[in-house]
Design a protein around this motif. Structure first.
Motif, short mmCIF file in Angstrom:
data_model
loop_
_atom_site.label_atom_id
_atom_site.label_comp_id
_atom_site.label_asym_id
_atom_site.label_seq_id
_atom_site.Cartn_x
_atom_site.Cartn_y
_atom_site.Cartn_z
N ILE A 265 2.31 1.76 -3.46
CA ILE A 265 1.32 2.28 -4.42
C ILE A 265 1.19 3.80 -4.25
O ILE A 265 1.17 4.55 -5.23
CB ILE A 265 -0.03 1.58 -4.24
N TRP B 97 0.69 -6.61 -4.37
CA TRP B 97 -0.31 -6.89 -3.34
C TRP B 97 -1.17 -8.09 -3.75
O TRP B 97 -1.40 -9.00 -2.95
CB TRP B 97 -1.20 -5.67 -3.12
N PHE B 98 -1.63 -8.09 -5.01
CA PHE B 98 -2.54 -9.14 -5.47
C PHE B 98 -1.87 -10.51 -5.47
O PHE B 98 -2.47 -11.50 -5.02
CB PHE B 98 -3.05 -8.81 -6.87
N CYS C 226 0.22 -2.75 -7.19
CA CYS C 226 -1.05 -3.49 -7.21
C CYS C 226 -0.82 -4.98 -7.48
O CYS C 226 -1.43 -5.84 -6.82
CB CYS C 226 -1.98 -2.90 -8.26
N VAL D 8 2.64 2.14 -9.90
CA VAL D 8 1.31 1.83 -9.34
C VAL D 8 0.89 0.42 -9.74
O VAL D 8 0.37 -0.34 -8.91
CB VAL D 8 0.27 2.87 -9.79
N PRO E 282 0.81 -1.23 0.00
CA PRO E 282 0.00 0.00 0.00
C PRO E 282 0.85 1.28 0.00
O PRO E 282 0.53 2.22 -0.73
CB PRO E 282 -0.82 -0.13 1.30
#
Length: 212
Positions: free
Chosen positions: A110, A134-135, A131, A127, A107
């Motif tokens: 990002i 994290w995914f 993402c 960015v 986070p």
């Protein structure tokens, strides 16, 4: 023949350990530059606009820097799947890795990506990287909870390929600057993508070929 292959694998493992140890030490030295809390050293020297006008920026920056070094170490220890004689070491290292990425490192990364140097192309890349990081980590966590360990392993490798973008990005920067001497902002636009795209392509190739 089998003995030769075994020896080659052992040599490669040793080189991998030595290589990771060296680059981890370099990353640790970078992290230590920000201890105690400083806003006028290294990378932050070129982020003074954000430091001065966005009070939250330093919080996100320090969160990212301080947690990422633990992510790098625990991720490596988890990915090689050894317990080193300690009960549940692999599992616990993986838990720390996943926790730090999902709650802190990704986070904050990002957020920092939104203000990346190099213009819109760099911002988009960082960015997307955050993402995907994290995914892929969340998928690895989810599959582990479901005891689908084959899929968990593959997603952990994807996650770790993105984790080491912190290292590969700096490697590409050194190579490109040494060979081509480009404009600094052009460098950011190039390494923003080179830092992680080749990593994930390589991992996808290895997964497709069932090497992972």
């Amino acid at each position: 023949m089998l003995l030769v292959k075994k020896n080659i694998l052992n040599i490669l493992k040793i080189l991998l350990l030595l290589g990771f140890g060296y680059f981890f030490w370099l990353m640790l030295k970078i992290t230590l530059e920000y201890i105690p809390l400083k806003s006028d050293v290294s990378f932050l020297m070129i982020k003074q606009t954000e430091v001065e006008h966005r009070s939250e920026y330093l919080y996100f920056f320090y969160t990212h820097v301080y947690t990422s070094i633990f992510v790098l170490l625990t991720g490596f220890l988890a990915i090689i799947r050894k317990d080193y004689g300690l009960k549940n070491f692999h599992r616990n290292a993986g838990k720390i890795y996943i926790f730090f990425i999902l709650i802190f490192a990704a986070p904050s990364g990002i957020y920092m990506g939104i203000f990346a140097n190099g213009g819109l192309l760099s911002k988009i890349s960082f960015v997307i990287l955050g993402c995907l990081w994290w995914f892929s980590t969340f998928k690895a966590y989810q599959l582990a909870r479901q005891k689908k360990f084959s899929g968990h392993k593959q997603w952990m490798w994807r996650s770790f390929a993105l984790t080491i973008s912190a290292i590969t990005l700096r490697m590409w920067k050194v190579i490109i600057v040494y060979l081509f001497h480009p404009n600094p902002m052009d460098v950011y636009q190039i390494i923003a993508w080179l830092g992680w795209v080749p990593n994930i392509i390589l991992i996808e190739y290895l997964i497709t070929k069932k090497h992972i």
